[in-house]
Design an enzyme around this catalytic site. Structure first.
Site, PDB file in Angstrom:
ATOM      1  N   HIS A  10       0.827  -1.222   0.000  1.00 18.63           N
ATOM      2  CA  HIS A  10       0.000   0.000   0.000  1.00 18.63           C
ATOM      3  C   HIS A  10       0.855   1.263   0.000  1.00 18.63           C
ATOM      4  O   HIS A  10       1.960   1.284   0.528  1.00 18.63           O
ATOM      5  CB  HIS A  10      -1.019  -0.013   1.138  1.00 18.63           C
ATOM      6  CG  HIS A  10      -0.468   0.026   2.537  1.00 18.63           C
ATOM      7  ND1 HIS A  10      -0.183   1.223   3.184  1.00 18.63           N
ATOM      8  CD2 HIS A  10      -0.157  -0.940   3.422  1.00 18.63           C
ATOM      9  CE1 HIS A  10       0.259   0.957   4.409  1.00 18.63           C
ATOM     10  NE2 HIS A  10       0.292  -0.355   4.582  1.00 18.63           N
ATOM     11  N   ASP A  41      -0.271   4.466   0.972  1.00 19.21           N
ATOM     12  CA  ASP A  41      -0.524   5.491   1.992  1.00 19.21           C
ATOM     13  C   ASP A  41       0.246   5.181   3.271  1.00 19.21           C
ATOM     14  O   ASP A  41       0.743   4.066   3.466  1.00 19.21           O
ATOM     15  CB  ASP A  41      -2.028   5.579   2.309  1.00 19.21           C
ATOM     16  CG  ASP A  41      -2.570   4.296   2.931  1.00 19.21           C
ATOM     17  OD1 ASP A  41      -2.196   3.198   2.456  1.00 19.21           O
ATOM     18  OD2 ASP A  41      -3.345   4.378   3.901  1.00 19.21           O
ATOM     19  N   ASP A  48       6.198   1.283   6.389  1.00 15.77           N
ATOM     20  CA  ASP A  48       4.844   0.736   6.298  1.00 15.77           C
ATOM     21  C   ASP A  48       4.050   1.665   5.383  1.00 15.77           C
ATOM     22  O   ASP A  48       3.546   2.677   5.840  1.00 15.77           O
ATOM     23  CB  ASP A  48       4.229   0.672   7.696  1.00 15.77           C
ATOM     24  CG  ASP A  48       2.792   0.229   7.693  1.00 15.77           C
ATOM     25  OD1 ASP A  48       2.319  -0.221   6.638  1.00 15.77           O
ATOM     26  OD2 ASP A  48       2.141   0.350   8.741  1.00 15.77           O
ATOM     27  N   GLU A  64      -4.943   2.007   2.736  1.00 17.01           N
ATOM     28  CA  GLU A  64      -4.965   0.800   3.568  1.00 17.01           C
ATOM     29  C   GLU A  64      -5.085   1.161   5.037  1.00 17.01           C
ATOM     30  O   GLU A  64      -5.777   0.497   5.799  1.00 17.01           O
ATOM     31  CB  GLU A  64      -3.687  -0.026   3.336  1.00 17.01           C
ATOM     32  CG  GLU A  64      -3.706  -1.406   3.978  1.00 17.01           C
ATOM     33  CD  GLU A  64      -3.188  -1.455   5.411  1.00 17.01           C
ATOM     34  OE1 GLU A  64      -3.314  -2.507   6.044  1.00 17.01           O
ATOM     35  OE2 GLU A  64      -2.683  -0.424   5.909  1.00 17.01           O
ATOM     36  N   GLU A  65      -4.385   2.222   5.434  1.00 21.89           N
ATOM     37  CA  GLU A  65      -4.328   2.570   6.860  1.00 21.89           C
ATOM     38  C   GLU A  65      -5.686   2.994   7.415  1.00 21.89           C
ATOM     39  O   GLU A  65      -5.891   2.999   8.621  1.00 21.89           O
ATOM     40  CB  GLU A  65      -3.298   3.681   7.100  1.00 21.89           C
ATOM     41  CG  GLU A  65      -1.861   3.291   6.747  1.00 21.89           C
ATOM     42  CD  GLU A  65      -1.258   2.274   7.719  1.00 21.89           C
ATOM     43  OE1 GLU A  65      -1.943   1.889   8.680  1.00 21.89           O
ATOM     44  OE2 GLU A  65      -0.110   1.864   7.485  1.00 21.89           O
ATOM     45  N   ASP A  84       3.721  -6.312   3.723  1.00 20.86           N
ATOM     46  CA  ASP A  84       3.263  -5.206   4.574  1.00 20.86           C
ATOM     47  C   ASP A  84       3.487  -5.528   6.051  1.00 20.86           C
ATOM     48  O   ASP A  84       2.847  -4.942   6.925  1.00 20.86           O
ATOM     49  CB  ASP A  84       1.764  -4.954   4.282  1.00 20.86           C
ATOM     50  CG  ASP A  84       1.228  -3.722   4.965  1.00 20.86           C
ATOM     51  OD1 ASP A  84       2.031  -2.842   5.308  1.00 20.86           O
ATOM     52  OD2 ASP A  84      -0.003  -3.649   5.155  1.00 20.86           O
ATOM     53  N   HIS A 136       4.074   3.086  12.473  1.00 21.06           N
ATOM     54  CA  HIS A 136       3.086   4.062  12.966  1.00 21.06           C
ATOM     55  C   HIS A 136       3.654   4.981  14.041  1.00 21.06           C
ATOM     56  O   HIS A 136       2.927   5.414  14.933  1.00 21.06           O
ATOM     57  CB  HIS A 136       1.812   3.373  13.495  1.00 21.06           C
ATOM     58  CG  HIS A 136       1.050   2.668  12.428  1.00 21.06           C
ATOM     59  ND1 HIS A 136      -0.269   2.333  12.544  1.00 21.06           N
ATOM     60  CD2 HIS A 136       1.430   2.230  11.210  1.00 21.06           C
ATOM     61  CE1 HIS A 136      -0.670   1.715  11.441  1.00 21.06           C
ATOM     62  NE2 HIS A 136       0.357   1.637  10.623  1.00 21.06           N
TER      63      HIS A 136
HETATM   64 ZN   LIG Z   1       0.855  -1.335   6.367  1.00 19.60          ZN
END
Ligand SMILES: [Zn+2]
Length: 398
Positions: A77, A79, A135, A169-170, A192, A374
């Site tokens: 992904h 984003d 990520d 995705e997030e 991922d 994150h």
């Molecule tokens: Zn991810």
């Protein structure tokens, strides 16, 4: 181009997704990156490389020497998490000494068990002002580097390979507009995950629940036998769910009820919950427990006092993926071919692969090599990204 050079370019494009924006993609930067990736795929000679109007990027590498091999999808992904917004100014620490790392803005990365193990490697870190975006731009860079490798004359033989880069995705929408039939894969892997060797194909069954309590508000001086305080009834509801089945007391395969927010007056109170469990039967029992609490309180305070609206979010992909053990065996063999023993653990969350699995595309998750997703302390060793390119190369050649 090296996987590091690609990665450093991608993380400098701001692609933080935004839950409050209903469009797809939710932020314009994702299309900037999407356009870039579609262009690069074209330059690498990947067929049918394109970005669609929703920002999804697709491409196909036709089989080489293995026309009957299954068509394998690779998905990452574009984003990044809004936990700490923005694109980063990445820094590469060469030959890391294993000691605490001070980022540009003074943030210190320290106290993580894995840090000493990374000594001697080259690490990519943030400036401290945002997430790094490994990520999942590490996944994107690894897949792109594989595409480049497959254009080389000495590339291994493989079947059809389908490439997909998804937006949002997030915020849980990466699978929403994914075109599974056009993608053309028999099965796929999202790249991922975290540290090299991690593999995931089990996630939570998930639902959200909005509990609305209607009270009767009367001047407290004359409220006797008449007032029904919605806030207190809401607290009573919360008290009926087992206190040990909360996120802060659970791990591994243990499910939970999580109170995300509450607001209330005498007249009205609203509790928002999420419900999670790996086990589908226990998951149903959790929803049943909510309904029993609702029924009990309505019996006690009058019908219509409490209303619990439960909405399913996603399901455990294990039910689907387990029907195709060869998909998991292929991934395990790919890690082992690169000298890595795969570690399989249940995800305490959801993945786009879970949704895709129920859309007809069985899709376990593989590692990217990154750590501390994150957050500002996110980092990834260059060697881990290089290793993962080798792993997915073994995967498609296997
Ligand atoms: Zn991810």
């Amino acid at each position: 181009m090296s996987v590091l050079d690609r990665f450093l370019r991608y993380v400098q494009v701001e692609t933080t997704s935004c839950e409050d924006n209903p469009t797809c993609p939710s932020t314009p930067g994702q299309k900037v990156l999407g356009r870039m990736l579609a262009e690069e795929l074209k330059e690498l000679g990947v067929q049918d490389a394109r970005m669609d109007e929703n920002g999804y990027v697709y491409g196909v590498i036709p089989p080489k020497g293995k026309p009957d091999a299954p068509a394998i999808g690779l998905i990452a992904h574009m984003d990044t998490s809004d936990a700490v917004k923005g694109a980063t100014r990445p820094r590469v620490i060469r030959n890391y000494d294993g000691k605490p790392i001070t980022l540009e803005n003074g943030t210190v990365i320290d106290g993580f068990d894995f840090l000493p193990e990374l000594a001697g490697m080259d690490l990519v870190v943030t400036s401290g002002d945002s997430v790094l975006g490994a990520d999942d731009k590490a996944g994107v860079a690894e897949i792109m580097t594989l595409c480049e490798r497959l254009t080389a004359p000495d590339a291994p033989e493989h079947g059809k390979i389908c490439i997909g880069f998804t937006p949002d995705e997030e915020i849980g929408r990466g699978a929403d507009l994914f075109d599974v039939p056009a993608f053309g894969a028999d099965f796929a892997y999202t790249v991922d995950g975290g540290a090299v060797g991690e593999m995931e194909y089990e996630c939570f069954n998930a639902a959200s629940c909005r509990v609305t309590v209607k009270g009767v508000s009367i001047h407290p001086g004359s409220a006797k036998n008449q007032m029904k305080n919605a806030s207190l009834i809401a607290m009573e509801f919360a008290g009926m769910l087992p206190p040990w089945e909360r996120p802060e007391h659970t791990e591994g395969y243990e499910g939970f009820y999580h109170l995300c927010s509450m607001e209330g007056t005498e007249e009205k109170a609203v509790l928002k919950y999420i419900i999670r469990d790996h086990d589908a039967a226990v998951f149903e029992q959790r929803k049943e427990a909510i309904r029993r609490a609702e029924a009990y309180l309505n019996g006690k305070y009058g019908e219509g006092t409490v209303e619990a609206a439960i909405k399913d979010s996603y399901r455990n992909m294990k039910e689907i993926v387990e029907q195709y053990p060869e998909i998991l065996e292929r991934a395990k063999a790919a890690f082992r071919a690169q000298g890595i023993e795969p570690v399989i653990s249940p995800v305490r969350g959801g993945t786009d692969g879970a949704r895709l699995s129920y859309m007809g595309l069985p899709c376990p998750n593989l590692s990217t090599g990154g750590y501390n997703f994150h957050g500002r302390k996110e980092l990834i060793p260059v060697e881990a990204m290089e290793k993962m390119v080798d792993v997915i190369c073994s995967l498609i050649a296997g």
